[in-house]
Design a protein around this motif. Structure first.
Motif, mmCIF file in Angstrom:
data_model
loop_
_atom_site.group_PDB
_atom_site.id
_atom_site.type_symbol
_atom_site.label_atom_id
_atom_site.label_comp_id
_atom_site.label_asym_id
_atom_site.label_seq_id
_atom_site.Cartn_x
_atom_site.Cartn_y
_atom_site.Cartn_z
ATOM 1 N N GLN A 181 40.103 48.579 39.700
ATOM 2 C CA GLN A 181 39.747 49.025 41.038
ATOM 3 C C GLN A 181 40.820 48.719 42.075
ATOM 4 O OE1 GLN A 181 36.844 50.928 41.853
ATOM 5 N NE2 GLN A 181 37.138 51.067 39.642
ATOM 6 N N HIS A 182 41.645 47.698 41.814
ATOM 7 C CA HIS A 182 42.624 47.273 42.808
ATOM 8 C C HIS A 182 44.065 47.406 42.318
ATOM 9 C CE1 HIS A 182 39.487 45.658 45.450
ATOM 10 N NE2 HIS A 182 38.909 45.201 44.348
ATOM 11 N N LYS B 101 37.828 44.689 38.061
ATOM 12 C CA LYS B 101 38.490 44.356 39.323
ATOM 13 C C LYS B 101 39.952 44.786 39.307
ATOM 14 C CE LYS B 101 39.402 40.576 42.575
ATOM 15 N NZ LYS B 101 39.158 39.140 42.895
#
Length: 326
Positions: free
Chosen positions: A256-257, A253
């Motif tokens: 990805q961000h 996560k």
């Protein structure tokens, strides 16, 4: 930029500083407490606020760590005019455990860590905060810190990630890691007498300094191990497959961000790190819009308890970074 003469502890006088300064400081100025987190798990914390504090620092520590291990860092921050806040992540340190065996590193979801952090900020940090709130993260605490920033993008002024756990070693392909975690979880569930750990993990064990992977500073390493021997309730061993699955999801996560972590970030990688994956770490940081990456050559994983020649330049950079007005 204003030149600061920051107060820093030194290896040559560290035992004396602990006895004469840090121990009395801890008794007189540090407040300890706890709250009940998600699933009624006790989360312990500490904070201290100097009279003339102009900024605040929240510490997000690494796996197996306790706030008690950060006494030197907290004392330095306090002496340099920062209000300091730190919590022990659930399942470790002085906080409550979630498994029958208290040595097992366990969590179902890193969101539980984030929820604890947000509760701590709202209920404890904000009422005592002085000036802007900065975030100082180490290892696993960097993944937790990054997730907290993604959830609350305007909460912090600046962030320092030290040896961030944005990838772990050995750096296995995602599919293979998932297969191994799945097989291990099934084995733990099906086999009578299974340890509950991931393959090769075990209860707390103090490695000899000569074979440790964490620091080149013998005095700081010995103080750390002495602390854990004197207070066995803070000891933590290896990880469970549940923790590994949750960590894998959290790191994915963050990667990805990463472009959404837009606040000023200073990131230190340890050149001799054998705990986290520096290549993935650098890949993640490259996607943060306002991040500076510094690879500290010769450093092992724990930069905050390294030798003076490694640690002092890092600490000065951290203090300078948090003190910038813009």
């Amino acid at each position: 930029m204003t030149e600061h003469n920051w107060y820093l502890c030194t290896e040559s006088r560290l035992e004396q500083q602990f006895t004469n300064y840090i121990a009395p400081f801890w008794q007189e100025h540090v407040r300890l407490g706890s709250f009940q987190g998600n699933a009624d798990i006790r989360v312990s914390y500490a904070y201290c606020v100097p009279e003339q504090a102009k900024q605040s620092v929240l510490i997000s520590s690494g796996r197996i760590e306790s706030l008690l291990k950060y006494k030197e860092v907290i004392y330095e921050l306090y002496r340099n005019g920062f209000a300091v806040f730190v919590l022990d992540h659930r399942g470790q340190g002085l906080s409550g455990r979630m498994t029958v065996n208290p040595h097992q590193g366990y969590v179902d979801d890193f969101q539980h860590y984030v929820d604890d952090m947000c509760h701590f900020i709202d209920e404890i940090v904000t009422p005592q905060q002085r000036g802007a709130l900065n975030l100082l993260c180490h290892s696993m605490g960097s993944a937790i810190g990054a997730l907290t920033i993604l959830q609350r993008p305007t909460q912090f002024n600046r962030v320092v990630f030290g040896s961030p756990m944005f990838g772990i070693r050995p750096a296995l392909p995602e599919w293979l890691a998932k297969v191994l975690i799945g097989v291990n979880r099934c084995a733990n569930w099906l086999l009578p007498g299974s340890s509950g750990y991931f393959f090769g993990q075990r209860d707390y064990h103090a490695d000899d300094f000569m074979v440790n992977r964490l620091t080149s500073s013998e005095i700081r390493y010995q103080l750390f191990r002495n602390l854990y021997a004197e207070q066995p309730e803070i000891q933590l061993g290896g990880v469970t497959p549940q923790w590994l699955a949750a960590a894998s999801a959290a790191m994915w996560k963050v990667e990805q961000h990463a472009q959404q972590i837009t606040l000023p970030a200073l990131v230190f990688g340890a050149g001799e790190d054998t705990v986290v994956d520096n290549k993935r770490q650098q890949r993640v940081v490259a996607n943060m819009p306002d991040a500076e990456y510094i690879l500290v050559e010769g450093a092992r994983h724990e930069l905050l308890i390294e030798t003076d020649t490694i640690r002092q330049p890092v600490m000065k950079c951290i203090f300078d970074f948090f003190s910038r007005e813009f």
